[in-house]
Design a protein around this motif. Structure first.
Motif, PDB file in Angstrom:
ATOM      1  N   ALA A  78      -3.159  -4.720   2.020  1.00 42.17           N
ATOM      2  CA  ALA A  78      -4.367  -3.877   2.025  1.00 42.17           C
ATOM      3  C   ALA A  78      -5.256  -4.143   3.229  1.00 42.17           C
ATOM      4  O   ALA A  78      -5.714  -3.208   3.898  1.00 42.17           O
ATOM      5  CB  ALA A  78      -5.151  -4.057   0.734  1.00 42.17           C
ATOM      6  N   SER A 114       0.833  -1.203   0.000  1.00 38.58           N
ATOM      7  CA  SER A 114       0.000   0.000   0.000  1.00 38.58           C
ATOM      8  C   SER A 114       0.865   1.249   0.000  1.00 38.58           C
ATOM      9  O   SER A 114       1.931   1.282   0.606  1.00 38.58           O
ATOM     10  CB  SER A 114      -0.901   0.021   1.231  1.00 38.58           C
ATOM     11  OG  SER A 114      -1.802  -1.052   1.202  1.00 38.58           O
ATOM     12  N   ASN A 115       0.368   2.291  -0.680  1.00 37.70           N
ATOM     13  CA  ASN A 115       1.077   3.568  -0.687  1.00 37.70           C
ATOM     14  C   ASN A 115       0.172   4.706  -0.221  1.00 37.70           C
ATOM     15  O   ASN A 115       0.479   5.874  -0.417  1.00 37.70           O
ATOM     16  CB  ASN A 115       1.659   3.859  -2.072  1.00 37.70           C
ATOM     17  CG  ASN A 115       0.592   3.925  -3.145  1.00 37.70           C
ATOM     18  OD1 ASN A 115      -0.585   4.099  -2.872  1.00 37.70           O
ATOM     19  ND2 ASN A 115       1.013   3.784  -4.385  1.00 37.70           N
ATOM     20  N   ILE A 163      -4.141   5.621   1.702  1.00 42.02           N
ATOM     21  CA  ILE A 163      -5.522   5.212   1.935  1.00 42.02           C
ATOM     22  C   ILE A 163      -6.455   6.235   1.302  1.00 42.02           C
ATOM     23  O   ILE A 163      -6.084   7.396   1.103  1.00 42.02           O
ATOM     24  CB  ILE A 163      -5.858   5.045   3.435  1.00 42.02           C
ATOM     25  CG1 ILE A 163      -5.592   6.334   4.219  1.00 42.02           C
ATOM     26  CG2 ILE A 163      -5.127   3.859   4.040  1.00 42.02           C
ATOM     27  CD1 ILE A 163      -6.043   6.291   5.683  1.00 42.02           C
ATOM     28  N   SER A 198     -10.262   2.467   2.068  1.00 39.12           N
ATOM     29  CA  SER A 198      -9.628   1.429   1.257  1.00 39.12           C
ATOM     30  C   SER A 198      -8.151   1.780   1.103  1.00 39.12           C
ATOM     31  O   SER A 198      -7.761   2.943   1.180  1.00 39.12           O
ATOM     32  CB  SER A 198     -10.309   1.289  -0.103  1.00 39.12           C
ATOM     33  OG  SER A 198     -10.284   2.504  -0.800  1.00 39.12           O
ATOM     34  N   ALA A 199      -7.369   0.747   0.912  1.00 39.09           N
ATOM     35  CA  ALA A 199      -5.935   0.938   0.710  1.00 39.09           C
ATOM     36  C   ALA A 199      -5.674   1.221  -0.761  1.00 39.09           C
ATOM     37  O   ALA A 199      -6.430   0.804  -1.637  1.00 39.09           O
ATOM     38  CB  ALA A 199      -5.167  -0.308   1.144  1.00 39.09           C
ATOM     39  N   ASN A 200      -4.599   1.962  -1.027  1.00 42.88           N
ATOM     40  CA  ASN A 200      -4.152   2.211  -2.398  1.00 42.88           C
ATOM     41  C   ASN A 200      -2.860   1.460  -2.643  1.00 42.88           C
ATOM     42  O   ASN A 200      -1.926   1.660  -1.878  1.00 42.88           O
ATOM     43  CB  ASN A 200      -3.887   3.701  -2.624  1.00 42.88           C
ATOM     44  CG  ASN A 200      -5.136   4.515  -2.511  1.00 42.88           C
ATOM     45  OD1 ASN A 200      -6.220   4.061  -2.814  1.00 42.88           O
ATOM     46  ND2 ASN A 200      -4.990   5.737  -2.049  1.00 42.88           N
ATOM     47  N   ALA A 252      -3.175  -4.318  -3.026  1.00 44.37           N
ATOM     48  CA  ALA A 252      -1.887  -4.411  -2.321  1.00 44.37           C
ATOM     49  C   ALA A 252      -1.890  -5.618  -1.394  1.00 44.37           C
ATOM     50  O   ALA A 252      -2.926  -5.982  -0.825  1.00 44.37           O
ATOM     51  CB  ALA A 252      -1.633  -3.135  -1.526  1.00 44.37           C
ATOM     52  N   VAL A 281      -3.715  -2.680   6.380  1.00 48.36           N
ATOM     53  CA  VAL A 281      -3.778  -1.215   6.377  1.00 48.36           C
ATOM     54  C   VAL A 281      -5.186  -0.750   6.742  1.00 48.36           C
ATOM     55  O   VAL A 281      -5.366   0.131   7.579  1.00 48.36           O
ATOM     56  CB  VAL A 281      -3.341  -0.652   5.005  1.00 48.36           C
ATOM     57  CG1 VAL A 281      -3.661   0.825   4.879  1.00 48.36           C
ATOM     58  CG2 VAL A 281      -1.846  -0.884   4.800  1.00 48.36           C
ATOM     59  N   THR A 324      -5.886  -1.066  -4.164  1.00 50.29           N
ATOM     60  CA  THR A 324      -6.783  -1.968  -3.435  1.00 50.29           C
ATOM     61  C   THR A 324      -6.296  -3.412  -3.454  1.00 50.29           C
ATOM     62  O   THR A 324      -6.661  -4.199  -2.594  1.00 50.29           O
ATOM     63  CB  THR A 324      -8.211  -1.905  -3.997  1.00 50.29           C
ATOM     64  OG1 THR A 324      -8.168  -2.176  -5.401  1.00 50.29           O
ATOM     65  CG2 THR A 324      -8.832  -0.544  -3.751  1.00 50.29           C
TER      66      THR A 324
END
Length: 91
Positions: free
Chosen positions: A39, A7-8, A10, A30-32, A36, A42, A34
């Motif tokens: 994710a 993830s980089n 949210i 949601s994680a960026n 990952a 996170v 999605t």
């Protein structure tokens, strides 16, 4: 061998929200990206806070409650990642 994607950041389900006094609205995180590999970790580590609790409160599941007319910023935090939703509470 597939490369692990981490993830980089949210994202919240919305950037702004208008709710009435006494009403609730839930925002989701949601994680960026999605897909990952981390994710779910996170997302589950996310906590929420309100910049103005007399106007709007938020539970750790992202449920915002309008308390009195005004505005507040709800911030979601997961580790070093943050995302915000601007909330306006109306009568």
């Amino acid at each position: 061998m597939q490369k692990r994607v981490l993830s980089n950041g949210i994202t919240l389900s919305q950037k702004t929200a208008t709710i009435k006094v006494g009403a609730t609205k839930q925002v989701t995180v949601s994680a960026n990206p999605t897909n990952a590999s981390d994710a779910s970790d996170v997302v589950s580590a996310t906590t929420f806070s309100s910049s103005n609790e007399p106007v709007a409160t938020v539970k750790n599941d992202g449920t915002i409650t309008g308390v009195t007319v005004g505005s507040a910023t709800i911030t979601a935090t997961s580790g070093a990642f943050t995302a915000e939703v601007a909330v306006t509470v109306t009568e």
